[in-house]
Design a protein around this motif. Structure first.
Motif, PDB file in Angstrom:
ATOM      1  N   VAL A   1       0.850  -1.189   0.000  1.00 15.55           N
ATOM      2  CA  VAL A   1       0.000   0.000   0.000  1.00 15.55           C
ATOM      3  C   VAL A   1       0.889   1.244   0.000  1.00 15.55           C
ATOM      4  CG1 VAL A   1      -1.672   1.349   1.306  1.00 15.55           C
ATOM      5  CG2 VAL A   1      -1.915  -1.141   1.168  1.00 15.55           C
ATOM      6  N   GLN A   2       0.538   2.201  -0.845  1.00 20.56           N
ATOM      7  CA  GLN A   2       1.240   3.482  -0.876  1.00 20.56           C
ATOM      8  C   GLN A   2       0.239   4.586  -0.537  1.00 20.56           C
ATOM      9  OE1 GLN A   2       1.414   1.416  -3.892  1.00 20.56           O
ATOM     10  NE2 GLN A   2       2.981   0.367  -2.687  1.00 20.56           N
ATOM     11  N   LEU A   3       0.698   5.553   0.233  1.00 16.93           N
ATOM     12  CA  LEU A   3      -0.126   6.690   0.613  1.00 16.93           C
ATOM     13  C   LEU A   3       0.477   7.961   0.033  1.00 16.93           C
ATOM     14  CD1 LEU A   3      -0.703   5.861   4.396  1.00 16.93           C
ATOM     15  CD2 LEU A   3      -2.166   5.281   2.450  1.00 16.93           C
ATOM     16  N   ILE A  28      -7.711  -2.799   0.001  1.00 14.49           N
ATOM     17  CA  ILE A  28      -8.742  -3.533   0.725  1.00 14.49           C
ATOM     18  C   ILE A  28      -8.270  -3.879   2.132  1.00 14.49           C
ATOM     19  CG2 ILE A  28      -7.990  -5.828  -0.022  1.00 14.49           C
ATOM     20  CD1 ILE A  28     -10.960  -6.545  -0.350  1.00 14.49           C
ATOM     21  N   SER A  29      -6.962  -3.819   2.339  1.00 16.52           N
ATOM     22  CA  SER A  29      -6.395  -4.174   3.647  1.00 16.52           C
ATOM     23  C   SER A  29      -6.387  -3.016   4.633  1.00 16.52           C
ATOM     24  CB  SER A  29      -4.957  -4.677   3.474  1.00 16.52           C
ATOM     25  OG  SER A  29      -4.114  -3.628   3.042  1.00 16.52           O
ATOM     26  N   ILE A  30      -6.839  -1.825   4.201  1.00 16.45           N
ATOM     27  CA  ILE A  30      -6.780  -0.656   5.075  1.00 16.45           C
ATOM     28  C   ILE A  30      -8.013  -0.569   5.961  1.00 16.45           C
ATOM     29  CG2 ILE A  30      -6.811   1.855   5.110  1.00 16.45           C
ATOM     30  CD1 ILE A  30      -5.088   1.820   2.637  1.00 16.45           C
ATOM     31  N   TYR A  31      -7.791  -0.322   7.239  1.00 21.03           N
ATOM     32  CA  TYR A  31      -8.883  -0.108   8.174  1.00 21.03           C
ATOM     33  C   TYR A  31      -8.945   1.373   8.546  1.00 21.03           C
ATOM     34  CZ  TYR A  31      -9.993  -5.052   8.870  1.00 21.03           C
ATOM     35  OH  TYR A  31     -10.401  -6.343   8.702  1.00 21.03           O
ATOM     36  N   ARG A  95      -1.427   8.224   7.859  1.00 25.99           N
ATOM     37  CA  ARG A  95      -1.019   6.896   8.293  1.00 25.99           C
ATOM     38  C   ARG A  95      -2.209   5.970   8.178  1.00 25.99           C
ATOM     39  NH1 ARG A  95       1.783   5.362  14.156  1.00 25.99           N
ATOM     40  NH2 ARG A  95       2.968   3.578  13.364  1.00 25.99           N
ATOM     41  N   ALA A  96      -1.971   4.742   7.811  1.00 21.67           N
ATOM     42  CA  ALA A  96      -3.057   3.783   7.613  1.00 21.67           C
ATOM     43  C   ALA A  96      -2.823   2.522   8.435  1.00 21.67           C
ATOM     44  CB  ALA A  96      -3.190   3.431   6.134  1.00 21.67           C
ATOM     45  N   GLN A  97      -3.923   1.988   8.914  1.00 24.25           N
ATOM     46  CA  GLN A  97      -3.911   0.755   9.705  1.00 24.25           C
ATOM     47  C   GLN A  97      -4.193  -0.423   8.794  1.00 24.25           C
ATOM     48  OE1 GLN A  97      -7.215   0.144  12.404  1.00 24.25           O
ATOM     49  NE2 GLN A  97      -5.825  -0.560  14.027  1.00 24.25           N
ATOM     50  N   ARG A  98      -3.402  -1.464   8.935  1.00 25.67           N
ATOM     51  CA  ARG A  98      -3.560  -2.652   8.118  1.00 25.67           C
ATOM     52  C   ARG A  98      -4.606  -3.581   8.726  1.00 25.67           C
ATOM     53  NH1 ARG A  98       2.172  -5.119   6.796  1.00 25.67           N
ATOM     54  NH2 ARG A  98       1.946  -5.864   8.950  1.00 25.67           N
ATOM     55  N   ASP A  99      -5.017  -4.587   7.962  1.00 25.65           N
ATOM     56  CA  ASP A  99      -6.075  -5.466   8.451  1.00 25.65           C
ATOM     57  C   ASP A  99      -5.639  -6.351   9.623  1.00 25.65           C
ATOM     58  OD1 ASP A  99      -5.916  -7.683   5.522  1.00 25.65           O
ATOM     59  OD2 ASP A  99      -4.396  -7.037   6.956  1.00 25.65           O
ATOM     60  N   ASP A 100      -4.347  -6.382   9.907  1.00 23.39           N
ATOM     61  CA  ASP A 100      -3.903  -7.082  11.115  1.00 23.39           C
ATOM     62  C   ASP A 100      -3.809  -6.103  12.295  1.00 23.39           C
ATOM     63  OD1 ASP A 100      -0.298  -7.275  10.371  1.00 23.39           O
ATOM     64  OD2 ASP A 100      -1.696  -5.594  10.495  1.00 23.39           O
ATOM     65  N   ALA A 104       0.862   0.206   9.713  1.00 20.83           N
ATOM     66  CA  ALA A 104       1.992  -0.203   8.884  1.00 20.83           C
ATOM     67  C   ALA A 104       2.402   0.801   7.823  1.00 20.83           C
ATOM     68  CB  ALA A 104       1.675  -1.542   8.213  1.00 20.83           C
ATOM     69  N   TYR A 105       1.542   1.760   7.510  1.00 16.98           N
ATOM     70  CA  TYR A 105       1.787   2.599   6.338  1.00 16.98           C
ATOM     71  C   TYR A 105       1.834   4.083   6.694  1.00 16.98           C
ATOM     72  CZ  TYR A 105      -0.090  -1.755   4.434  1.00 16.98           C
ATOM     73  OH  TYR A 105      -0.334  -3.078   4.164  1.00 16.98           O
ATOM     74  N   TRP A 106       2.805   4.786   6.116  1.00 12.75           N
ATOM     75  CA  TRP A 106       2.950   6.236   6.233  1.00 12.75           C
ATOM     76  C   TRP A 106       2.966   6.852   4.842  1.00 12.75           C
ATOM     77  CZ3 TRP A 106       2.872   9.228  10.513  1.00 12.75           C
ATOM     78  CH2 TRP A 106       3.182   8.661  11.761  1.00 12.75           C
TER      79      TRP A 106
END
Length: 116
Positions: A1-3, A28-31, A95-100, A104-106
């Protein structure tokens, strides 16, 4: 995933800006998603949070001035910033939250400068 964050710029005190953070890749993995900011010489600080369903939380310093929202169909989160103050000057990061449930993402950051 890229932001990819965008929308920063130079604005006078009292003005408004709208930041965007577009996600690409395995979106689809982003919460939940969040905005942070980092002013020169200071630690990165939390600004706002939005859940998948749209529930929002804000730092006290921006409450009643900033609004976070998201468009899940466009995989984009927004930060509407009103009544900007010079102390809002910073690089803003999403920042994004992964499905786990790990954050994980900035994104790469977008500069906001508020002149007095």
């Amino acid at each position: 995933v890229q932001l990819q964050a965008s929308g920063g710029g130079l604005v006078q005190a009292g003005g408004s800006l709208r930041l965007s953070c577009a996600a690409s890749g395995r979106t689809i993995s982003i919460y939940a998603m969040r905005w942070f900011r980092q002013a020169p010489g200071k630690d990165r600080e939390f600004v706002a949070h939005i859940s998948w369903s749209g529930s929002a939380l804000y730092a006290d310093s921006v409450k009643d001035r900033f609004t976070i929202s998201r468009d899940n169909a466009k995989n984009t989160v927004y930060l509407q910033m009103n009544s900007l103050k010079p102390e809002d000057t910073a690089v803003y990061y999403c920042r994004a939250q992964r499905d786990d449930l790990t954050w994980a993402y900035w994104g790469q950051g977008t500069q906001v400068t508020v002149s007095s």
